[in-house]
Design a protein around this motif. Structure first.
Motif, PDB file in Angstrom:
ATOM      1  N   GLY A 157       0.781  -1.236   0.000  1.00  0.00           N
ATOM      2  CA  GLY A 157       0.000   0.000   0.000  1.00  0.00           C
ATOM      3  C   GLY A 157       0.807   1.277   0.000  1.00  0.00           C
ATOM      4  O   GLY A 157       0.463   2.233   0.701  1.00  0.00           O
ATOM      5  N   TYR A 158       1.882   1.338  -0.784  1.00  0.00           N
ATOM      6  CA  TYR A 158       2.628   2.595  -0.865  1.00  0.00           C
ATOM      7  C   TYR A 158       3.239   2.750  -2.258  1.00  0.00           C
ATOM      8  O   TYR A 158       3.353   1.786  -3.015  1.00  0.00           O
ATOM      9  CB  TYR A 158       3.719   2.664   0.209  1.00  0.00           C
ATOM     10  N   ARG A 159       3.615   3.978  -2.575  1.00  0.00           N
ATOM     11  CA  ARG A 159       4.298   4.279  -3.829  1.00  0.00           C
ATOM     12  C   ARG A 159       5.744   4.634  -3.545  1.00  0.00           C
ATOM     13  O   ARG A 159       6.018   5.354  -2.577  1.00  0.00           O
ATOM     14  CB  ARG A 159       3.624   5.461  -4.553  1.00  0.00           C
ATOM     15  N   PRO A 160       6.682   4.170  -4.350  1.00  0.00           N
ATOM     16  CA  PRO A 160       8.095   4.476  -4.092  1.00  0.00           C
ATOM     17  C   PRO A 160       8.407   5.943  -4.357  1.00  0.00           C
ATOM     18  O   PRO A 160       7.817   6.567  -5.247  1.00  0.00           O
ATOM     19  CB  PRO A 160       8.837   3.567  -5.072  1.00  0.00           C
ATOM     20  N   ASP A 161       9.346   6.485  -3.580  1.00  0.00           N
ATOM     21  CA  ASP A 161       9.837   7.838  -3.824  1.00  0.00           C
ATOM     22  C   ASP A 161      10.662   7.862  -5.106  1.00  0.00           C
ATOM     23  O   ASP A 161      11.094   6.823  -5.621  1.00  0.00           O
ATOM     24  CB  ASP A 161      10.709   8.314  -2.662  1.00  0.00           C
ATOM     25  N   ARG A 162      10.911   9.051  -5.617  1.00  0.00           N
ATOM     26  CA  ARG A 162      11.784   9.194  -6.778  1.00  0.00           C
ATOM     27  C   ARG A 162      13.191   8.736  -6.423  1.00  0.00           C
ATOM     28  O   ARG A 162      13.618   8.827  -5.275  1.00  0.00           O
ATOM     29  CB  ARG A 162      11.796  10.653  -7.257  1.00  0.00           C
ATOM     30  N   TRP A 163      13.893   8.238  -7.405  1.00  0.00           N
ATOM     31  CA  TRP A 163      15.263   7.765  -7.204  1.00  0.00           C
ATOM     32  C   TRP A 163      16.227   8.940  -7.274  1.00  0.00           C
ATOM     33  O   TRP A 163      15.990   9.912  -7.976  1.00  0.00           O
ATOM     34  CB  TRP A 163      15.620   6.734  -8.280  1.00  0.00           C
ATOM     35  N   SER A 164      17.317   8.861  -6.518  1.00  0.00           N
ATOM     36  CA  SER A 164      18.317   9.922  -6.515  1.00  0.00           C
ATOM     37  C   SER A 164      19.709   9.316  -6.633  1.00  0.00           C
ATOM     38  O   SER A 164      19.905   8.110  -6.423  1.00  0.00           O
ATOM     39  CB  SER A 164      18.223  10.744  -5.221  1.00  0.00           C
ATOM     40  N   THR A 165      20.677  10.152  -6.960  1.00  0.00           N
ATOM     41  CA  THR A 165      22.068   9.676  -7.019  1.00  0.00           C
ATOM     42  C   THR A 165      22.512   9.167  -5.652  1.00  0.00           C
ATOM     43  O   THR A 165      23.272   8.204  -5.566  1.00  0.00           O
ATOM     44  CB  THR A 165      22.999  10.808  -7.477  1.00  0.00           C
ATOM     45  N   LEU A 166      22.018   9.796  -4.594  1.00  0.00           N
ATOM     46  CA  LEU A 166      22.363   9.352  -3.246  1.00  0.00           C
ATOM     47  C   LEU A 166      21.864   7.933  -2.993  1.00  0.00           C
ATOM     48  O   LEU A 166      22.540   7.133  -2.328  1.00  0.00           O
ATOM     49  CB  LEU A 166      21.767  10.315  -2.219  1.00  0.00           C
ATOM     50  N   ASP A 167      20.707   7.591  -3.523  1.00  0.00           N
ATOM     51  CA  ASP A 167      20.166   6.241  -3.334  1.00  0.00           C
ATOM     52  C   ASP A 167      21.126   5.187  -3.881  1.00  0.00           C
ATOM     53  O   ASP A 167      21.320   4.133  -3.276  1.00  0.00           O
ATOM     54  CB  ASP A 167      18.806   6.103  -4.027  1.00  0.00           C
ATOM     55  N   SER A 168      21.732   5.462  -5.044  1.00  0.00           N
ATOM     56  CA  SER A 168      22.671   4.504  -5.623  1.00  0.00           C
ATOM     57  C   SER A 168      23.888   4.312  -4.721  1.00  0.00           C
ATOM     58  O   SER A 168      24.387   3.195  -4.565  1.00  0.00           O
ATOM     59  CB  SER A 168      23.115   4.966  -7.013  1.00  0.00           C
ATOM     60  N   LEU A 169      24.373   5.388  -4.120  1.00  0.00           N
ATOM     61  CA  LEU A 169      25.510   5.267  -3.211  1.00  0.00           C
ATOM     62  C   LEU A 169      25.132   4.480  -1.961  1.00  0.00           C
ATOM     63  O   LEU A 169      25.933   3.687  -1.450  1.00  0.00           O
ATOM     64  CB  LEU A 169      26.016   6.654  -2.809  1.00  0.00           C
ATOM     65  N   VAL A 170      23.921   4.685  -1.459  1.00  0.00           N
ATOM     66  CA  VAL A 170      23.466   3.934  -0.280  1.00  0.00           C
ATOM     67  C   VAL A 170      23.392   2.444  -0.599  1.00  0.00           C
ATOM     68  O   VAL A 170      23.812   1.597   0.200  1.00  0.00           O
ATOM     69  CB  VAL A 170      22.099   4.465   0.206  1.00  0.00           C
ATOM     70  N   VAL A 171      22.867   2.107  -1.785  1.00  0.00           N
ATOM     71  CA  VAL A 171      22.802   0.695  -2.188  1.00  0.00           C
ATOM     72  C   VAL A 171      24.207   0.113  -2.310  1.00  0.00           C
ATOM     73  O   VAL A 171      24.466  -1.020  -1.896  1.00  0.00           O
ATOM     74  CB  VAL A 171      22.031   0.553  -3.516  1.00  0.00           C
ATOM     75  N   ALA A 172      25.141   0.910  -2.846  1.00  0.00           N
ATOM     76  CA  ALA A 172      26.524   0.435  -2.965  1.00  0.00           C
ATOM     77  C   ALA A 172      27.117   0.152  -1.593  1.00  0.00           C
ATOM     78  O   ALA A 172      27.828  -0.842  -1.396  1.00  0.00           O
ATOM     79  CB  ALA A 172      27.365   1.475  -3.709  1.00  0.00           C
TER      80      ALA A 172
END
Length: 350
Positions: A157-172
């Motif tokens: 029951g939720y929608r994902p936020d927009r992706w950011s360059t910071l998100d990729s670094l967090v995943v890394a």
């Protein structure tokens, strides 16, 4: 007559439920045929999927190459991407509730997102541009598929936020944590030393290199009074492993190469096996990238642009893990009058 009517209604209800289920399951699946006009591309580009569904991207600019990598990865792995960035940033409980709370506490303490934010300005200009293009591609997919999100988002029951360059670094950084293997070892060493004394460590936990293990007895004497023998696993690690099996286990790997003089074909062979955890969907995301300066096929992580292990038209590369000390633990003393303050050089600070 009434029985026939009731049966017909029941049949229609069942058919409606089945149809709704099929729409929820199949509507979000990636479209693999046709032409699309995507705003944000510099020039015409092409994505071809092979018989295994692996996307091979052909673009005329580096921007378009990574833009489309973000787009197709979101097509295939959007929920996984969102789950990983939430895990790294300590935001799982927002959508998964109390079972994820210990994991969030641990990763907010680790501060992966805070460190990533400080590192972002230090990246090379071309790296930042590639990360930005990848994020734009993910967000372009989100803009066009907000009404047909993967089933997991519908259930939660939720929608994902927009992706950011910071998100990729967090995943890394989450993947770096995934590969690390000595957090539990540090806890175990501390537990053994607290219970039996530091003299047992050389026998029970010898240095893998074969060198004699040493203990800074002065430092140990300073921290020992604040420790107690306990579990060799943190609650947050246990909570995360229930969601992402094997996270942080760092179980080892192998990598080897043979010269062409030792193979039947006369060509060299490279074999790499990073031994990451088995999950569904896989940690790895296979993709091909071809554009100016790039001719690559291999594996990336969902949420990170480029290729981590793979090959170009000249060489292949892989990676393996060594016995390295990548994690250290610190004993912190809180101010008894204000738990937001910690002791530093004899004084309590925020």
């Amino acid at each position: 007559m009434a029985g026939i009517l009731a049966g017909t209604i029941a049949l229609l209800v069942v058919a409606s439920i089945v149809l709704t289920g099929l729409i929820l399951v199949y509507r979000p699946l990636a479209t693999i045929d046709g032409e699309f006009r995507l705003l944000g591309l510099d020039a015409r580009a092409e994505v071809l999927r092979d018989s295994y569904g692996v996307p091979h991207i052909y673009a005329q600019t580096a921007h378009d190459l990574f833009y489309l990598q973000g787009y197709v990865t979101a097509q295939d792995r959007l929920f996984q991407m969102d789950l990983y960035r939430r895990a790294g940033a300590g935001r799982l409980a927002e959508v998964l509730g109390e079972p994820a709370l210990d994991s969030d506490k641990q990763f907010r303490t680790f501060g992966l997102a805070r460190v990533a934010a400080r590192e972002l300005p230090l990246l090379r200009d071309d790296t930042q541009k590639n990360l930005s293009a990848y994020a734009d591609g993910v967000n372009k997919f989100l803009e066009g598929h907000g009404d047909s999100l993967p089933l997991e988002f519908v259930i939660l029951g939720y929608r994902p936020d927009r992706w950011s360059t910071l998100d990729s670094l967090v995943v890394a950084k989450l993947q770096a944590y995934d590969a690390a293997n000595n957090l539990d070892q540090e806890l175990l060493r501390a537990g053994l030393a607290s219970r039996f004394g530091t003299g047992v460590l050389a026998t029970l936990m010898p240095d893998p290199s074969g060198h004699a293990a040493s203990v800074d007895e002065r430092a140990w004497a300073a921290v020992a009074p604040y420790l107690r023998a306990g579990s060799s696993s943190l609650p947050g690690a246990v909570a995360l492993s229930s969601l992402l099996p094997g996270a942080g286990d760092g179980t080892g790997s192998n990598c080897w190469a043979l010269a062409g003089s030792r193979t039947a074909t006369g060509r060299p062979i490279l074999a790499g096996d990073p031994h990451l955890a088995v999950r569904n969907p896989s940690i790895w995301y296979e993709v091909g990238l071809e554009g100016p300066g790039y001719k690559l096929v291999g594996f990336s992580f969902a949420g990170i642009p480029g290729i981590v292990i793979g090959h170009n038209d000249r060489i292949a590369w892989s990676l393996t893990y060594a016995y390295t000390d990548t994690q250290d633990l610190f004993v912190e003393r809180q101010d008894p009058t204000d738990p937001r303050r910690y002791e530093y050089r004899g004084q309590f600070e925020t």
